[in-house]
Write a protein that holds these residues in place. Structure first.
Motif, PDB file in Angstrom:
ATOM      1  N   PRO A  43       0.823  -1.209   0.000  1.00  0.00           N
ATOM      2  CA  PRO A  43       0.000   0.000   0.000  1.00  0.00           C
ATOM      3  C   PRO A  43       0.857   1.260   0.000  1.00  0.00           C
ATOM      4  CG  PRO A  43      -0.785  -1.578   1.645  1.00  0.00           C
ATOM      5  CD  PRO A  43       0.549  -2.064   1.160  1.00  0.00           C
ATOM      6  N   SER A  44       0.471   2.221  -0.774  1.00  0.00           N
ATOM      7  CA  SER A  44       1.188   3.498  -0.774  1.00  0.00           C
ATOM      8  C   SER A  44       0.977   4.198   0.566  1.00  0.00           C
ATOM      9  CB  SER A  44       0.671   4.387  -1.907  1.00  0.00           C
ATOM     10  OG  SER A  44      -0.688   4.730  -1.674  1.00  0.00           O
ATOM     11  N   GLU A  45       1.750   5.238   0.806  1.00  0.00           N
ATOM     12  CA  GLU A  45       1.601   5.998   2.048  1.00  0.00           C
ATOM     13  C   GLU A  45       0.186   6.566   2.159  1.00  0.00           C
ATOM     14  OE1 GLU A  45       3.461   6.440   4.722  1.00  0.00           O
ATOM     15  OE2 GLU A  45       4.881   4.982   3.901  1.00  0.00           O
ATOM     16  N   GLU A  46      -0.336   7.011   1.032  1.00  0.00           N
ATOM     17  CA  GLU A  46      -1.697   7.555   1.043  1.00  0.00           C
ATOM     18  C   GLU A  46      -2.706   6.473   1.405  1.00  0.00           C
ATOM     19  OE1 GLU A  46      -4.899   9.795  -1.953  1.00  0.00           O
ATOM     20  OE2 GLU A  46      -2.906   9.202  -2.671  1.00  0.00           O
ATOM     21  N   ALA A  47      -2.566   5.277   0.772  1.00  0.00           N
ATOM     22  CA  ALA A  47      -3.488   4.183   1.058  1.00  0.00           C
ATOM     23  C   ALA A  47      -3.368   3.738   2.513  1.00  0.00           C
ATOM     24  CB  ALA A  47      -3.218   3.009   0.128  1.00  0.00           C
ATOM     25  N   CYS A  48      -2.152   3.621   3.008  1.00  0.00           N
ATOM     26  CA  CYS A  48      -1.946   3.246   4.408  1.00  0.00           C
ATOM     27  C   CYS A  48      -2.604   4.263   5.343  1.00  0.00           C
ATOM     28  CB  CYS A  48      -0.452   3.166   4.725  1.00  0.00           C
ATOM     29  SG  CYS A  48       0.219   1.501   4.537  1.00  0.00           S
ATOM     30  N   GLY A  49      -2.453   5.529   5.014  1.00  0.00           N
ATOM     31  CA  GLY A  49      -3.081   6.569   5.832  1.00  0.00           C
ATOM     32  C   GLY A  49      -4.594   6.416   5.868  1.00  0.00           C
ATOM     33  N   GLN A  50      -5.182   6.043   4.718  1.00  0.00           N
ATOM     34  CA  GLN A  50      -6.631   5.863   4.677  1.00  0.00           C
ATOM     35  C   GLN A  50      -7.060   4.645   5.497  1.00  0.00           C
ATOM     36  OE1 GLN A  50      -7.377   5.639   0.467  1.00  0.00           O
ATOM     37  NE2 GLN A  50      -7.335   7.870   0.191  1.00  0.00           N
ATOM     38  N   CYS A  67      -0.350  -5.974   4.311  1.00  0.00           N
ATOM     39  CA  CYS A  67      -1.339  -5.297   5.160  1.00  0.00           C
ATOM     40  C   CYS A  67      -0.858  -5.225   6.608  1.00  0.00           C
ATOM     41  CB  CYS A  67      -2.675  -6.038   5.091  1.00  0.00           C
ATOM     42  SG  CYS A  67      -3.500  -5.878   3.477  1.00  0.00           S
ATOM     43  N   ALA A  68      -0.192  -6.298   7.072  1.00  0.00           N
ATOM     44  CA  ALA A  68       0.334  -6.279   8.435  1.00  0.00           C
ATOM     45  C   ALA A  68       1.417  -5.226   8.575  1.00  0.00           C
ATOM     46  CB  ALA A  68       0.896  -7.668   8.773  1.00  0.00           C
ATOM     47  N   SER A  69       2.219  -5.059   7.544  1.00  0.00           N
ATOM     48  CA  SER A  69       3.257  -4.021   7.572  1.00  0.00           C
ATOM     49  C   SER A  69       2.635  -2.640   7.629  1.00  0.00           C
ATOM     50  CB  SER A  69       4.155  -4.158   6.341  1.00  0.00           C
ATOM     51  OG  SER A  69       5.084  -3.108   6.284  1.00  0.00           O
ATOM     52  N   CYS A  70       1.520  -2.481   6.963  1.00  0.00           N
ATOM     53  CA  CYS A  70       0.849  -1.176   6.923  1.00  0.00           C
ATOM     54  C   CYS A  70       0.098  -0.893   8.217  1.00  0.00           C
ATOM     55  CB  CYS A  70      -0.108  -1.129   5.741  1.00  0.00           C
ATOM     56  SG  CYS A  70      -1.192   0.312   5.687  1.00  0.00           S
ATOM     57  N   LEU A  71      -0.648  -1.890   8.720  1.00  0.00           N
ATOM     58  CA  LEU A  71      -1.548  -1.679   9.848  1.00  0.00           C
ATOM     59  C   LEU A  71      -0.997  -2.174  11.182  1.00  0.00           C
ATOM     60  CD1 LEU A  71      -4.850  -2.760   8.049  1.00  0.00           C
ATOM     61  CD2 LEU A  71      -4.102  -0.432   8.567  1.00  0.00           C
ATOM     62  N   GLY A  72       0.096  -2.920  11.132  1.00  0.00           N
ATOM     63  CA  GLY A  72       0.621  -3.466  12.371  1.00  0.00           C
ATOM     64  C   GLY A  72      -0.138  -4.721  12.771  1.00  0.00           C
ATOM     65  N   SER A  73       0.295  -5.365  13.843  1.00  0.00           N
ATOM     66  CA  SER A  73      -0.321  -6.624  14.259  1.00  0.00           C
ATOM     67  C   SER A  73      -1.634  -6.412  14.984  1.00  0.00           C
ATOM     68  CB  SER A  73       0.642  -7.395  15.172  1.00  0.00           C
ATOM     69  OG  SER A  73       0.889  -6.636  16.366  1.00  0.00           O
ATOM     70  N   GLY A  74      -1.811  -5.213  15.563  1.00  0.00           N
ATOM     71  CA  GLY A  74      -3.026  -4.959  16.302  1.00  0.00           C
ATOM     72  C   GLY A  74      -2.958  -5.440  17.736  1.00  0.00           C
ATOM     73  N   GLU A  75      -1.871  -6.083  18.120  1.00  0.00           N
ATOM     74  CA  GLU A  75      -1.717  -6.577  19.496  1.00  0.00           C
ATOM     75  C   GLU A  75      -0.981  -5.527  20.327  1.00  0.00           C
ATOM     76  OE1 GLU A  75       0.337 -10.215  19.238  1.00  0.00           O
ATOM     77  OE2 GLU A  75      -1.264 -11.263  18.131  1.00  0.00           O
ATOM     78  N   PRO A  76      -1.346  -5.422  21.603  1.00  0.00           N
ATOM     79  CA  PRO A  76      -0.662  -4.420  22.452  1.00  0.00           C
ATOM     80  C   PRO A  76       0.843  -4.671  22.494  1.00  0.00           C
ATOM     81  CG  PRO A  76      -2.611  -5.320  23.557  1.00  0.00           C
ATOM     82  CD  PRO A  76      -2.387  -6.158  22.339  1.00  0.00           C
ATOM     83  N   GLY A  77       1.641  -3.638  22.357  1.00  0.00           N
ATOM     84  CA  GLY A  77       3.084  -3.795  22.355  1.00  0.00           C
ATOM     85  C   GLY A  77       3.673  -3.804  23.747  1.00  0.00           C
ATOM     86  N   CYS A 117      -8.201  -4.399   3.241  1.00  0.00           N
ATOM     87  CA  CYS A 117      -6.814  -4.309   2.770  1.00  0.00           C
ATOM     88  C   CYS A 117      -6.397  -5.597   2.081  1.00  0.00           C
ATOM     89  CB  CYS A 117      -5.890  -4.006   3.953  1.00  0.00           C
ATOM     90  SG  CYS A 117      -4.139  -3.883   3.500  1.00  0.00           S
ATOM     91  N   GLN A 118      -6.781  -6.745   2.649  1.00  0.00           N
ATOM     92  CA  GLN A 118      -6.344  -8.020   2.106  1.00  0.00           C
ATOM     93  C   GLN A 118      -7.069  -8.419   0.822  1.00  0.00           C
ATOM     94  OE1 GLN A 118      -6.623 -10.857   5.321  1.00  0.00           O
ATOM     95  NE2 GLN A 118      -4.750 -10.102   6.308  1.00  0.00           N
ATOM     96  N   GLN A 119      -8.053  -7.641   0.431  1.00  0.00           N
ATOM     97  CA  GLN A 119      -8.664  -7.856  -0.880  1.00  0.00           C
ATOM     98  C   GLN A 119      -7.807  -7.268  -1.998  1.00  0.00           C
ATOM     99  OE1 GLN A 119     -12.721  -6.498  -1.018  1.00  0.00           O
ATOM    100  NE2 GLN A 119     -13.346  -7.726   0.743  1.00  0.00           N
ATOM    101  N   ARG A 120      -6.832  -6.413  -1.628  1.00  0.00           N
ATOM    102  CA  ARG A 120      -5.982  -5.775  -2.632  1.00  0.00           C
ATOM    103  C   ARG A 120      -4.506  -6.084  -2.449  1.00  0.00           C
ATOM    104  NH1 ARG A 120      -6.809   0.433  -3.317  1.00  0.00           N
ATOM    105  NH2 ARG A 120      -5.210  -0.070  -4.861  1.00  0.00           N
ATOM    106  N   PHE A 121      -4.126  -6.402  -1.216  1.00  0.00           N
ATOM    107  CA  PHE A 121      -2.714  -6.640  -0.933  1.00  0.00           C
ATOM    108  C   PHE A 121      -2.554  -7.932  -0.120  1.00  0.00           C
ATOM    109  CE2 PHE A 121      -3.498  -2.053  -1.143  1.00  0.00           C
ATOM    110  CZ  PHE A 121      -2.620  -1.674  -2.147  1.00  0.00           C
ATOM    111  N   THR A 122      -1.331  -8.441  -0.096  1.00  0.00           N
ATOM    112  CA  THR A 122      -1.073  -9.679   0.638  1.00  0.00           C
ATOM    113  C   THR A 122      -1.203  -9.444   2.144  1.00  0.00           C
ATOM    114  OG1 THR A 122       1.296  -9.249   0.811  1.00  0.00           O
ATOM    115  CG2 THR A 122       0.530 -10.447  -1.154  1.00  0.00           C
ATOM    116  N   GLU A 123      -1.327 -10.542   2.873  1.00  0.00           N
ATOM    117  CA  GLU A 123      -1.447 -10.454   4.329  1.00  0.00           C
ATOM    118  C   GLU A 123      -0.231  -9.774   4.933  1.00  0.00           C
ATOM    119  OE1 GLU A 123      -2.070 -13.499   8.160  1.00  0.00           O
ATOM    120  OE2 GLU A 123      -2.224 -14.223   6.083  1.00  0.00           O
TER     121      GLU A 123
END
Length: 226
Positions: free
Chosen positions: A183-190, A216-226, A207-213
């Motif tokens: 995802p581009s920076e713009e797409a990630c921001g959206q 998407c994880a690189s863009c959105l993170g794991s979603g788990e508390p760090g 996200c996973q309808q357009r990009f690999t898992e």
């Protein structure tokens, strides 16, 4: 005193000239009337026999043109402000105003169209009676897409600022993509902005309808508390 013969002859000749002029004028008027009657009769007969090539207009300016079949069912609509689609009896908003050509089947169900949107995009779509299944689109300044799908499976050929790629989707997730895209920076921001108002699983699924898992994880993170 008797009128001289020369004057009588001259007067008769003038009367003769006036009479000929009157007769000529009457002939021209009669000919014009007959011609008009003949044209009207010919046009009416041609229309009655179903002939369409009676006359041809060089230009026709309309805001909308609707073509119906012999049963009165709308089959084609050409307009500058086309209505939303009706699928299974329900009005489905397009999300944007469109102008162009819409096609309908024998039941009056919309089955596709060739339209432009207010944002400057242009679309060629094909629909079943349940919904859209094919799309050919181009943006106003660049980028194009060809997408075919059935339920959660799809194949897409896309070319945009992120490059050209072929993508296959199964069960709503990308299972093949060459070359791989991120995802581009713009797409990630959206996508990240969407996380603030939508459930995470919905954003990730989109996200996973357009990009690999992985992408998407690189863009959105794991979603788990760090």
């Amino acid at each position: 005193m008797r009128e001289p013969i020369e004057r009588r002859v001259e007067r008769l000749e003038k009367s003769n000239i006036r009479l000929r002029r009157v007769l000529a004028a009457q002939f021209l008027v009669g000919a014009a009337i007959l011609t008009a009657v003949f044209v009207v009769d010919s046009t009416s007969a041609a229309r009655a026999e179903g002939e369409t090539d009676v006359s041809a207009a060089e230009s026709l300016t309309v805001a909308e043109l609707i073509v119906v079949d012999e049963r009165g069912v709308e089959r084609v609509r050409i307009g500058s402000d086309l209505p939303d689609a009706v699928i299974d009896g329900k009005r489905v908003p397009r999300g944007t105003d469109v102008a162009g050509v819409m096609l309908y089947d024998t039941t009056g169900q919309e089955r596709g169209g060739y339209v432009t949107s207010t944002e400057g995009n242009i679309f060629l779509t094909l629909d079943t009676r349940q919904g859209q299944v094919a799309l050919l689109a181009a943006g106003p300044d660049g980028g194009s897409t060809v997408r075919l799908w059935h339920e959660d499976d799809a194949v897409e050929l896309r070319s945009d600022s992120g490059g050209s790629r072929l993508t296959a989707v199964a069960d709503g997730r990308v299972v093949f993509q060459r070359p791989r895209a991120t995802p581009s920076e713009e797409a990630c921001g959206q996508y990240r902005a969407a996380l603030e108002r939508l459930a995470r699983d919905r954003v990730v699924a989109a996200c996973q309808q357009r990009f690999t898992e992985e992408a998407c994880a690189s863009c959105l993170g794991s979603g788990e508390p760090g």
